[in-house]
Design an enzyme around this catalytic site. Structure first.
Site, mmCIF file in Angstrom:
data_model
loop_
_atom_site.group_PDB
_atom_site.id
_atom_site.type_symbol
_atom_site.label_atom_id
_atom_site.label_comp_id
_atom_site.label_asym_id
_atom_site.label_seq_id
_atom_site.Cartn_x
_atom_site.Cartn_y
_atom_site.Cartn_z
ATOM 1 N N GLU A 46 -4.869 -7.569 15.064
ATOM 2 C CA GLU A 46 -4.425 -6.219 14.725
ATOM 3 C C GLU A 46 -5.594 -5.236 14.841
ATOM 4 O O GLU A 46 -5.396 -4.051 15.053
ATOM 5 C CB GLU A 46 -3.840 -6.194 13.304
ATOM 6 C CG GLU A 46 -2.744 -5.160 13.142
ATOM 7 C CD GLU A 46 -1.942 -5.320 11.866
ATOM 8 O OE1 GLU A 46 -0.716 -5.474 11.954
ATOM 9 O OE2 GLU A 46 -2.529 -5.293 10.771
ATOM 10 N N LYS A 62 0.835 -1.199 0.000
ATOM 11 C CA LYS A 62 0.000 0.000 0.000
ATOM 12 C C LYS A 62 0.876 1.257 0.000
ATOM 13 O O LYS A 62 0.693 2.169 -0.776
ATOM 14 C CB LYS A 62 -0.895 -0.052 1.237
ATOM 15 C CG LYS A 62 -1.895 1.056 1.366
ATOM 16 C CD LYS A 62 -2.853 0.722 2.505
ATOM 17 C CE LYS A 62 -3.745 1.895 2.840
ATOM 18 N NZ LYS A 62 -4.712 1.583 3.893
ATOM 19 N N LYS A 122 9.164 -0.933 14.550
ATOM 20 C CA LYS A 122 9.698 -0.523 13.236
ATOM 21 C C LYS A 122 10.700 0.610 13.407
ATOM 22 O O LYS A 122 11.772 0.609 12.816
ATOM 23 C CB LYS A 122 8.562 0.021 12.350
ATOM 24 C CG LYS A 122 7.779 -1.002 11.594
ATOM 25 C CD LYS A 122 6.935 -0.263 10.543
ATOM 26 C CE LYS A 122 5.637 -0.978 10.277
ATOM 27 N NZ LYS A 122 4.719 -0.228 9.436
ATOM 28 N N GLU A 153 10.538 -4.626 4.580
ATOM 29 C CA GLU A 153 10.651 -6.025 4.155
ATOM 30 C C GLU A 153 10.343 -6.162 2.671
ATOM 31 O O GLU A 153 11.081 -6.793 1.904
ATOM 32 C CB GLU A 153 9.674 -6.913 4.942
ATOM 33 C CG GLU A 153 9.969 -7.044 6.417
ATOM 34 C CD GLU A 153 9.312 -5.958 7.258
ATOM 35 O OE1 GLU A 153 8.988 -4.871 6.716
ATOM 36 O OE2 GLU A 153 9.133 -6.185 8.467
ATOM 37 N N HIS A 198 -3.861 -34.358 17.117
ATOM 38 C CA HIS A 198 -2.690 -35.129 17.531
ATOM 39 C C HIS A 198 -1.619 -34.222 18.118
ATOM 40 O O HIS A 198 -0.469 -34.627 18.257
ATOM 41 C CB HIS A 198 -2.143 -35.912 16.339
ATOM 42 C CG HIS A 198 -3.116 -36.919 15.832
ATOM 43 N ND1 HIS A 198 -3.104 -38.239 16.224
ATOM 44 C CD2 HIS A 198 -4.192 -36.776 15.025
ATOM 45 C CE1 HIS A 198 -4.109 -38.871 15.642
ATOM 46 N NE2 HIS A 198 -4.797 -38.001 14.909
ATOM 47 N N GLY A 222 -5.090 -2.560 5.156
ATOM 48 C CA GLY A 222 -4.288 -3.687 4.659
ATOM 49 C C GLY A 222 -4.925 -5.040 4.917
ATOM 50 O O GLY A 222 -5.059 -5.877 4.021
ATOM 51 N N ARG A 223 -5.351 -5.280 6.155
ATOM 52 C CA ARG A 223 -5.871 -6.610 6.499
ATOM 53 C C ARG A 223 -7.290 -6.844 5.991
ATOM 54 O O ARG A 223 -7.852 -7.902 6.181
ATOM 55 C CB ARG A 223 -5.777 -6.833 8.016
ATOM 56 C CG ARG A 223 -6.474 -5.783 8.849
ATOM 57 C CD ARG A 223 -6.058 -5.896 10.315
ATOM 58 N NE ARG A 223 -6.568 -4.809 11.129
ATOM 59 C CZ ARG A 223 -6.000 -3.615 11.280
ATOM 60 N NH1 ARG A 223 -4.882 -3.350 10.613
ATOM 61 N NH2 ARG A 223 -6.528 -2.697 12.060
HETATM 62 C C1 G6Q Z 1 -2.742 -4.296 7.898
HETATM 63 C C2 G6Q Z 1 -1.548 -3.576 8.273
HETATM 64 C C3 G6Q Z 1 -0.260 -4.214 7.814
HETATM 65 C C4 G6Q Z 1 0.159 -3.877 6.387
HETATM 66 C C5 G6Q Z 1 1.611 -4.269 6.206
HETATM 67 C C6 G6Q Z 1 2.098 -4.018 4.799
HETATM 68 O O1 G6Q Z 1 -3.862 -3.924 8.124
HETATM 69 O O2 G6Q Z 1 -1.670 -2.259 7.896
HETATM 70 O O3 G6Q Z 1 -0.251 -5.600 7.969
HETATM 71 O O4 G6Q Z 1 -0.672 -4.524 5.490
HETATM 72 O O5 G6Q Z 1 2.400 -3.566 7.118
HETATM 73 O O6 G6Q Z 1 2.008 -2.677 4.481
HETATM 74 P P1 G6Q Z 1 2.188 -2.176 3.002
HETATM 75 O O7 G6Q Z 1 1.075 -2.767 2.186
HETATM 76 O O8 G6Q Z 1 2.132 -0.680 3.043
HETATM 77 O O9 G6Q Z 1 3.513 -2.687 2.535
#
Ligand code: G6Q
Length: 547
Positions: A357, A210, A508, A216, A388, A271-272
């Site tokens: 989250e 996003k 972070k 990462e 198990h 994001g989620r």
């Molecule tokens: C989800 C969070 C988080 C996000 C990641 C990746 O709701 O905001 O998990 O999706 O940190 O972020 P970017 O899409 O900006 O790389």
């Protein structure tokens, strides 16, 4: 006018539930079922072929009435309508929350700041479909003219877990010649193991971020670009092998991805909650636009159910209230998600992010520290593997772990009698958890006296059973939306902001500060706490020893 709501734990509806809990704590599911032959029927609700049997919960009709009173008191319907209509409900980030617009299949206008966002949503979906069709029919080809056979999604968190989970869930609907890989971890092993057997000229990378600044993802994307250019040797190749899913056009262009190859989404998609946006591109490539649309329709069907079904039969509301009952009155710390379906193996991990989250917060919407428990720890593994491994604790441990059992009536792999055996276990487990085995039953079966305590199952362990016909794209959409809205209602009850995630920032920032200390040529001056300083020195020494 003072619109500060009363503290949750001072509301009369909350106090009524506390009093009811004290009276009902000694209830046993054996007695509840014996007292009411219609209990299973009364506590089963359906939405299309999706069935929720919540009769094996530690509730009576009175409990449900009191939980409904609480939900009504916090005005969950008003909150729901505010979300669907695009109000700025994510106030700490000043954003609307409109993942529901991404699958708004009836196309009714949805306004953000007076602008109807549906044409944008449909435009991006159409662009995704054109691209997916071109890759799937081979008309999109790589730099050397070869068709794409490997799709590598590079993203993390919300830009990874959704498409990764859904690609696994819908594997029977996927084109098998196209292989999808998901790389999220900054540990180089994740990328290098994924790329080990791939040929650059046949590989398409989707950089999903996003912000397009996530450490990462950008580190993995840059390494992937080097890997590609090492073989293809021409920077022009990047345009044929990299596409981006992002809200940040400037950073995408700076990376070398052509604007035409960027699939956009918007800040009102968390994001989620983003699987239905362009973040689902890898999934659309795998299963094709038609099945992707089927999944969107499934999401939409559950959105409509959530908006329209009466409270007594409203699945997300019921799951939310049952969760609150255990979390806040029984003191349950966790909630297990147990899919009896190998294709749903990533579903618990996906829900872990969605739930933890969203509702892992301790400050209420008015900025006060909460005096009640908020989101539970979500965990789980597919059955029967869990049986198990950790079910011992569920059956005989000292902790109460409410659980959702998720299963399907029809298999995708009709091999021998695997499916009947799987589902025999599915039904057996919730019965065993609920009803247990008494000392009298054991004695009657000739169990030696000294083993009686060890072999006794107290039962009274609560479960929901979620049963559907089969796992198809439409069902997956409904299932995900069911949990999204459950999480939403719980956030409303606990009065937290479910759509921000400030709790991920501090780590972070500190990592950003520590990285140059790990990489400095001369020993840096460390100003952390004694433990962190010592650990950094230890790491640096070990690195030098390895040189
Ligand atoms: C989800 C969070 C988080 C996000 C990641 C990746 O709701 O905001 O998990 O999706 O940190 O972020 P970017 O899409 O900006 O790389």
């Amino acid at each position: 006018m003072n619109d500060t709501p009363p503290l949750l734990n001072t509301r009369p509806e909350w106090l009524a539930l506390e009093a009811h809990y004290r009276q009902s704590a000694r209830l046993h599911l054996r007695d509840l079922f014996a007292a009411d032959p219609r209990r299973a029927e009364k506590f089963t609700v359906t939405a299309e072929d999706l069935l929720l049997d919540y009769s094996k919960n530690l509730v009576t009709e009175e409990t449900m009435r009191l939980l409904h009173d609480l939900a009504a008191a916090v005005e969950w319907e008003k909150a729901r309508d505010a979300m669907f209509s695009g109000k700025i409900i994510n106030r700490t980030e000043q954003r609307a929350v409109l993942h529901t617009a991404l699958r708004n299949r009836n196309n009714r206008p949805v306004l953000v700041g007076g602008h109807d966002i549906m044409p944008d949503v449909n435009r991006v979906l159409a662009k995704m479909a054109d691209f997916a069709n071109a890759v799937r029919d081979g008309s999109w080809h790589g730099y050397t003219g070869k068709p794409v056979v490997n799709i590598v999604n590079i993203g993390i968190g919300g830009s990874d877990l959704g498409p990764a989970m859904a690609c696994e869930a819908l594997r029977p609907y996927a084109r098998h010649e196209l292989k999808t890989y998901f790389v999220s971890n900054i540990h180089a092993a994740h990328l290098s193991e994924a790329l080990r057997d791939l040929r650059p000229e046949e590989t398409l990378f989707i950089v999903t971020s996003k912000t397009f600044t996530t450490q990462e993802t950008m580190t993995n994307a840059r390494t992937a670009r080097e890997w590609l250019l090492y073989t293809l040797k021409d920077r022009e190749a990047v345009a044929r092998h990299f596409v981006a899913v992002s809200t940040n056009a400037r950073e995408v262009a700076a990376f070398g991805i052509a604007p035409d190859n960027m699939f956009e989404f918007w800040d009102w998609v968390g994001g989620r909650y983003s699987l239905c946006s362009a973040v689902g591109l890898a999934l659309m490539l795998a299963i094709g636009p038609e099945y992707f649309t089927e999944m969107l329709k499934g999401f939409h069907a559950m959105d409509r159910h959530f908006q329209e079904a009466p409270a007594e039969g409203n699945l997300p509301l019921l799951l939310a209230m049952l969760g609150v009952w255990y979390n806040n009155f029984f003191g349950a710390q966790s909630h297990a998600i147990l899919p009896y379906n190998q294709y749903l193996s990533r579903f618990p991990a996906y829900l872990q992010q969605a739930d933890m989250e969203s509702n892992g917060k301790s400050i209420d919407q008015q900025g006060r520290r909460v005096a009640w428990q908020t989101g539970p720890i979500i965990w789980g593994e597919p059955g029967t593997n869990g049986q198990h491994a950790f079910y011992q604790l569920l059956h005989q441990g000292t902790k109460l772990v409410p659980a959702d059992f998720i299963g399907c009536c029809r298999p995708h792999c009709p091999t021998g009698d695997h499916h009947d055996k799987l589902m025999a276990n599915f039904f057996a487990q919730t019965a065993a958890l609920a009803f247990g085995r008494t000392q009298e039953e054991l004695r009657a079966a000739g169990t030696p006296e000294e083993l009686l305590p060890h072999k006794t199952f107290e039962g009274n362990r609560p479960t929901n059973t979620i049963l559907a016909e089969d796992l198809n794209p439409h069902l997956l959409g409904r299932l995900i939306a069911l949990y999204e809205h459950k999480i939403f209602v719980q956030g409303v009850i606990w009065n937290v902001y479910s759509f921000d995630q400030w709790g991920v920032q501090l780590g972070k920032e500190l990592a950003g500060c520590i990285l140059p200390e790990l990489q400095a040529a001369a020993d840096p001056e460390l100003r952390h706490d004694a433990s962190t300083n010592a650990l950094i020195r230890h790491y640096r020494l070990a690195q030098h020893r390895g040189l």
